[in-house]
Design an enzyme around this catalytic site. Structure first.
Site, PDB file in Angstrom:
ATOM      1  N   LYS A   1       0.844  -1.196   0.000  1.00  0.00           N
ATOM      2  CA  LYS A   1       0.000   0.000   0.000  1.00  0.00           C
ATOM      3  C   LYS A   1       0.877   1.243   0.000  1.00  0.00           C
ATOM      4  O   LYS A   1       1.493   1.598   0.995  1.00  0.00           O
ATOM      5  CB  LYS A   1      -0.932   0.054   1.217  1.00  0.00           C
TER       6      LYS A   1
ATOM      7  N   CYS B   1      13.945  10.261   7.035  1.00  0.00           N
ATOM      8  CA  CYS B   1      13.776   9.834   8.425  1.00  0.00           C
ATOM      9  C   CYS B   1      15.076   9.899   9.219  1.00  0.00           C
ATOM     10  O   CYS B   1      15.077  10.210  10.389  1.00  0.00           O
ATOM     11  CB  CYS B   1      13.204   8.426   8.473  1.00  0.00           C
TER      12      CYS B   1
ATOM     13  N   GLU C   1      10.255  15.581  15.734  1.00  0.00           N
ATOM     14  CA  GLU C   1      10.677  15.419  14.343  1.00  0.00           C
ATOM     15  C   GLU C   1       9.912  16.428  13.495  1.00  0.00           C
ATOM     16  O   GLU C   1       8.678  16.458  13.525  1.00  0.00           O
ATOM     17  CB  GLU C   1      10.363  14.002  13.854  1.00  0.00           C
TER      18      GLU C   1
HETATM   19  P1  NAD Z   1       2.277   8.352   8.091  1.00  0.00           P
HETATM   20  O1  NAD Z   1       2.448   7.568   9.326  1.00  0.00           O
HETATM   21  O2  NAD Z   1       1.304   9.456   8.092  1.00  0.00           O
HETATM   22  O3  NAD Z   1       1.829   7.404   6.885  1.00  0.00           O
HETATM   23  C1  NAD Z   1       2.604   6.324   6.466  1.00  0.00           C
HETATM   24  C2  NAD Z   1       1.712   5.304   5.789  1.00  0.00           C
HETATM   25  O4  NAD Z   1       0.779   4.816   6.740  1.00  0.00           O
HETATM   26  C3  NAD Z   1       0.895   5.845   4.628  1.00  0.00           C
HETATM   27  O5  NAD Z   1       0.850   4.870   3.614  1.00  0.00           O
HETATM   28  C4  NAD Z   1      -0.482   6.042   5.248  1.00  0.00           C
HETATM   29  O6  NAD Z   1      -1.551   5.938   4.316  1.00  0.00           O
HETATM   30  C5  NAD Z   1      -0.536   4.902   6.229  1.00  0.00           C
HETATM   31  N1  NAD Z   1      -1.462   5.132   7.354  1.00  0.00           N
HETATM   32  C6  NAD Z   1      -1.864   6.305   7.892  1.00  0.00           C
HETATM   33  N2  NAD Z   1      -2.716   6.084   8.927  1.00  0.00           N
HETATM   34  C7  NAD Z   1      -2.841   4.740   9.038  1.00  0.00           C
HETATM   35  C8  NAD Z   1      -3.565   3.884   9.916  1.00  0.00           C
HETATM   36  N3  NAD Z   1      -4.348   4.367  10.885  1.00  0.00           N
HETATM   37  N4  NAD Z   1      -3.453   2.560   9.756  1.00  0.00           N
HETATM   38  C9  NAD Z   1      -2.666   2.029   8.798  1.00  0.00           C
HETATM   39  N5  NAD Z   1      -1.951   2.795   7.918  1.00  0.00           N
HETATM   40  C10 NAD Z   1      -2.045   4.128   8.042  1.00  0.00           C
HETATM   41  O7  NAD Z   1       3.730   8.859   7.692  1.00  0.00           O
HETATM   42  P2  NAD Z   1       4.128   9.778   6.459  1.00  0.00           P
HETATM   43  O8  NAD Z   1       3.722  11.181   6.760  1.00  0.00           O
HETATM   44  O9  NAD Z   1       3.685   9.160   5.186  1.00  0.00           O
HETATM   45  O10 NAD Z   1       5.721   9.655   6.487  1.00  0.00           O
HETATM   46  C11 NAD Z   1       6.509  10.461   7.289  1.00  0.00           C
HETATM   47  C12 NAD Z   1       7.003   9.695   8.477  1.00  0.00           C
HETATM   48  O11 NAD Z   1       7.635   8.496   8.053  1.00  0.00           O
HETATM   49  C13 NAD Z   1       8.046  10.442   9.252  1.00  0.00           C
HETATM   50  O12 NAD Z   1       7.801  10.327  10.628  1.00  0.00           O
HETATM   51  C14 NAD Z   1       9.333   9.734   8.889  1.00  0.00           C
HETATM   52  O13 NAD Z   1      10.356   9.841   9.833  1.00  0.00           O
HETATM   53  C15 NAD Z   1       8.877   8.340   8.723  1.00  0.00           C
HETATM   54  N6  NAD Z   1       9.819   7.561   7.914  1.00  0.00           N
HETATM   55  C16 NAD Z   1      10.575   6.602   8.531  1.00  0.00           C
HETATM   56  C17 NAD Z   1      11.503   5.870   7.823  1.00  0.00           C
HETATM   57  C18 NAD Z   1      12.339   4.817   8.473  1.00  0.00           C
HETATM   58  O14 NAD Z   1      12.792   3.937   7.781  1.00  0.00           O
HETATM   59  N7  NAD Z   1      12.558   4.835   9.775  1.00  0.00           N
HETATM   60  C19 NAD Z   1      11.658   6.096   6.460  1.00  0.00           C
HETATM   61  C20 NAD Z   1      10.885   7.072   5.854  1.00  0.00           C
HETATM   62  C21 NAD Z   1       9.943   7.797   6.598  1.00  0.00           C
END
Ligand code: NAD
Length: 497
Positions: free
Chosen positions: A192, A301, A399
């Site tokens: 997804k 991240c 963050e």
């Molecule tokens: P997010 O948590 O808002 O969304 C990530 C994914 O989760 C999306 O596909 C979204 O549709 C899905 N999602 C949202 N709510 C959900 C729920 N209730 N249940 C299941 N899935 C759900 O994050 P974002 O804004 O897309 O990404 C930014 C964040 O990702 C930052 O905090 C960043 O640090 C982190 N990140 C971490 C890494 C790592 O490897 N540690 C890498 C890249 C990004």
């Protein structure tokens, strides 16, 4: 950079910014979603609408994908190692062949320039498939010699139907890190993508088919958090590998536990420290510090966004760091322009979030550089650094996920280790010094999953990637990724009759 349609040698691949993929990919076919709900996506370079009819997968669509995956699993898990390897390698070379087109499909919604990010993250996806393909016939179990008449062997068994939920900041790179080890170990995989950047993932259909993945093995469901929640709470999905924010990661772990106790890997946020000692090489130090903040407009991240500089070099470091960031800011602009090094933030919501932190930050520290929007349309922002921010402040603890750093001065090693470890995050850390003993001492004292010595904010496919504390649970990359998509099965053999 290849043309939009690439030099198509293999798969028929006709997707581009003018012909967007807007169907779910289930059982090796593109199909419309059951429900009428759709997603809208925008181009962050000018906030123009890219599409308002991206399908949102609902319960029937998730169920259809799970059913197809369950059907495919018994055969896929038994594919010979060489057959599975060849499919994965072919898929990797198809991604490379269409790198230009795939990265354009991301660029129109993420805004990252091809040369400074798009090429890297599409290449990461391809390399992840090659790397994991190489493991297939090497990721073997163990045999324990006879003990009291019994021999024991272990097998690495796939989990069945697995899923990946990924963020918008590395839409295809994160796919590689999850899909490749899942498929290499004989699982079926449902992806997804983020609702903000769905197109590169949705475009993989023809490449999945052309590589030879059987129907149901590798499927793509676009959707938002509601689709993610259906996946995380599904009773017949056995593992979810998630990359995203800490609050969503916690919800996913909860849904996994409440449903079928599916296995969970969480790659979450960071607020990574980089520590620069008096004896470091300043050219090297400033170069890594600037790249860590500016790459992908700070939406990384493991970006080092807490910078600690020792007293003796503080003045010179600050002058050089500021000058280098201001030089980089001259190359902020339209991600389609070849000279652009830094594109916009991903969308209006992210822009409001980052500028909100900057506005509040003005009363939490001294603004050293940046702080302003660039231009009057699109979501461009200057790399921004605040000096002298104490650890109780919001911009120190949270963050921001944009090009915003806090910069602090320190005297002693003990003091800086305490400071570096004083957040709930633990993804990445960096130490810059020419004293090898100090480098190792500090590296081992950091609370973080990854540490760079004379480098920071980098990763390799060959070694574990992930965070400690609230930055995550489990690891991707290296052998650890294969372990995370399998479970050992112990077989005991009675040798006495
Ligand atoms: P997010 O948590 O808002 O969304 C990530 C994914 O989760 C999306 O596909 C979204 O549709 C899905 N999602 C949202 N709510 C959900 C729920 N209730 N249940 C299941 N899935 C759900 O994050 P974002 O804004 O897309 O990404 C930014 C964040 O990702 C930052 O905090 C960043 O640090 C982190 N990140 C971490 C890494 C790592 O490897 N540690 C890498 C890249 C990004």
């Amino acid at each position: 950079m290849s043309s939009i349609n690439g030099a198509s040698k293999g798969a028929p691949f006709e997707f581009s910014a003018k012909n967007l993929p807007k169907k779910l990919f289930i059982n090796n076919s593109y199909i419309a979603a059951n429900g009428a709900q759709t997603l809208s996506v925008y181009n962050p370079k000018d906030n123009s609408l890219v599409a308002d009819d991206v399908p949102l997968a609902g319960q029937p669509d998730v169920d259809a994908a799970v059913e197809a995956a369950e059907k495919a699993f018994p055969r896929w898990r038994k594919f010979s190692a060489t057959a599975r390897r060849d499919i994965m390698l072919k898929f990797a070379s198809l991604i490379e062949e269409h790198s230009g087109a795939l990265s354009e499909l991301t660029r129109i919604t993420l805004g990252a320039p091809y040369d400074t990010f798009g090429k890297f993250e599409v290449g990461l996806a391809a390399e992840a498939f090659k790397y994991n393909a190489g493991w297939i016939d090497k990721f073997v179990g163990e045999a324990v010699p006879q003990d009291g008449g019994f021999m024991q062997i272990t097998r690495n068994e796939p989990l069945g139907v697995t899923a990946g939920i990924v963020p918008w900041n590395g839409p295809l790179g994160t796919v590689g890190l999850k899909a490749a080890p899942a498929l290499a170990t004989g699982n079926c995989f449902i992806l997804k993508p983020s609702e903000k950047t769905p197109f590169a993932a949705l475009a993989l259909g023809p490449l999945i088919q052309a590589a030879g993945f059987p129907p149901g093995v590798f499927q793509i469901l676009s959707g938002d958090g509601s689709t993610g929640a259906l996946i995380a709470s599904h009773m017949r999905i056995r593992k979810v590998s998630f990359t995203g924010s800490i609050p969503t990661g916690k919800k996913i772990q909860e849904m996994a536990a409440r449903s079928n106790l599916k296995r969970v890997t969480l790659e979450l946020g960071g607020k990574s420290p980089a520590v620069f000692f008096d004896d470091c090489n300043l050219d090297n130090a400033v170069s890594w510090a600037v790249d860590a903040l500016a790459t992908n407009t700070g939406q990384v991240c493991f970006a080092a966004t807490r910078v600690y500089v020792q007293d003796g070099i503080y003045k010179e470091f600050v002058e050089r760091y500021k000058a280098a960031l201001e030089e980089r800011a001259k190359f902020i602009g339209d991600p389609e322009n070849e000279n652009t090094l830094v594109g916009p933030l991903v969308d209006e919501a992210q822009f409001q979030r980052v500028t909100g932190f900057i506005e509040r930050g003005l009363s939490q520290g001294k603004l050293l550089t940046g702080g302003n929007r660039v231009g009057d349309k699109g979501f461009y922002i200057q790399p921004t650094v605040f000096e002298g921010v104490t650890s109780d402040k919001e911009i120190f603890q949270q963050e921001i996920f944009g090009p915003v750093a806090v910069l602090n001065r320190f005297k002693t090693e003990e003091e800086v280790i305490e400071q570096a470890n004083s957040t709930e995050y633990g993804l990445m850390a960096g130490v810059f010094t020419q004293d090898i003993n100090k480098a190792f001492r500090v590296a081992s004292a950091f609370d973080s999953g990854m540490v760079g010595i004379n480098c920071v904010s980098l990763t390799f496919l060959t070694t574990p990637f992930g965070g400690s504390k609230q930055s995550g649970l489990g690891r991707e990359c290296g052998r650890a990724a294969l372990v995370a998509f399998t479970e050992p099965k112990t077989i005991m053999i009675n040798m006495t009759y």
